[in-house]
Scaffold this active site. Sequence first.
Site, PDB file in Angstrom:
ATOM      1  CD  GLU A  11     -43.148  21.374   1.480  1.00  0.00           C
ATOM      2  OE1 GLU A  11     -44.036  22.224   1.376  1.00  0.00           O
ATOM      3  OE2 GLU A  11     -42.553  21.138   2.551  1.00  0.00           O
ATOM      4  CG  ASP A  38     -48.467  23.401   3.781  1.00  0.00           C
ATOM      5  OD1 ASP A  38     -48.581  22.456   4.583  1.00  0.00           O
ATOM      6  OD2 ASP A  38     -47.405  23.664   3.184  1.00  0.00           O
ATOM      7  CG  HIS A  81     -38.785  23.205   8.043  1.00  0.00           C
ATOM      8  ND1 HIS A  81     -39.164  24.529   8.020  1.00  0.00           N
ATOM      9  CD2 HIS A  81     -39.643  22.571   7.213  1.00  0.00           C
ATOM     10  CE1 HIS A  81     -40.214  24.669   7.213  1.00  0.00           C
ATOM     11  NE2 HIS A  81     -40.522  23.497   6.710  1.00  0.00           N
ATOM     12  CD  GLU A 118     -45.800  19.519   2.754  1.00  0.00           C
ATOM     13  OE1 GLU A 118     -46.597  20.467   2.889  1.00  0.00           O
ATOM     14  OE2 GLU A 118     -44.724  19.426   3.371  1.00  0.00           O
TER      15      GLU A 118
HETATM   16 MN    MN Z   1     -46.560  21.866   4.432  1.00  0.00          MN
HETATM   17 MN    MN Z   2     -43.566  20.839   4.477  1.00  0.00          MN
END
Ligand code: MN
Ligand code: MN
Length: 305
Positions: A192, A86, A165, A287
């Site tokens: 995701e 990620d 976020h 994602e």
């Molecule tokens: Mn991510």
């Molecule tokens: Mn993410």
Amino acid sequence: MRGEEPPRQLVEAGRIAAMARDYGERLVKPGESCRRICEEIENYIRSMGAQPAFPCNISINEVAAHYTPGLRDDCVIPESGVVKIDVGAAVEGYIADTAVSVALDDKHRPLVEAAFEALQAVMRVIKPGMRLYDIGKTIELIIKKMGFKPVRNLSGHSIDRYTIHAGLTIPNYADRAAWLRRLSPGLTVAIEPFVTNGRGLVVEQRIVNIYAYRGKNPRTPLTSIEEKILSTVKERFKTLPFTPRWLVDVADADTLESSIASLAAKGALHAYPVLVEAGRGIVAQAEHTFYVARDRVYVVTSREQ
Ligand code: MN
Ligand code: MN
């Protein structure tokens, strides 16, 4: 309301994040050091003129998310199972977030396929104004059809400048709480799907290798080394997540570990604990980052557009 095109910095961040993800995918081989893979990916992002938007996450098997090698611990890619890579790239604070899963053996291929197919299904139906509930429902349907469970307490999210976020949550299941929320023009979102053959929930572990500056200093007094570390964090990463590996020039490992833990305890840093599947099931993830324009939704981390 914003214009039709995604901001150019976001497009650039998306292009670099996608290349870094695909580069990272090719580095995953049994016996490889996770630290070496993460550092190669992070350096690749820097060499392309972006900043890693967060430490490269390399989460293996029942570890679902938020693992990056620490100052002392490292992991090695096992012979079998699933590895999630990620990665994020930031250009002037515009963030692209993308992930891929690698099945190390044939047995785990269907789990990886389910995450990939769930994301593909979203890409086929996504449009401006869509209910976030319907995104979750699309993801859940595909995952269940393929015989697995979505991870209910891991979700996609909106992204703001320097904020990975932001306020909105994009569920990975038909979550009634997301009924009223819609994809509005100007939004950047990461979607995701997380898939598991376990319980469908993650729990926090005690290990933390990822932190972020909360945006304001605590009222509690800081020691001089804490001050020094915090001012370096603010200057280098602003509110983007970082890892102690990126501060080894500031203090020795013992000092870094104790000071960073103390800064988190005092509320100056947000900690992102490692997340593990509650039933110790294997987890796969896919994602992409999307930009919602007025008439269409752009996939900024896809390499096919
Ligand atoms: Mn991510
Ligand atoms: Mn993410």
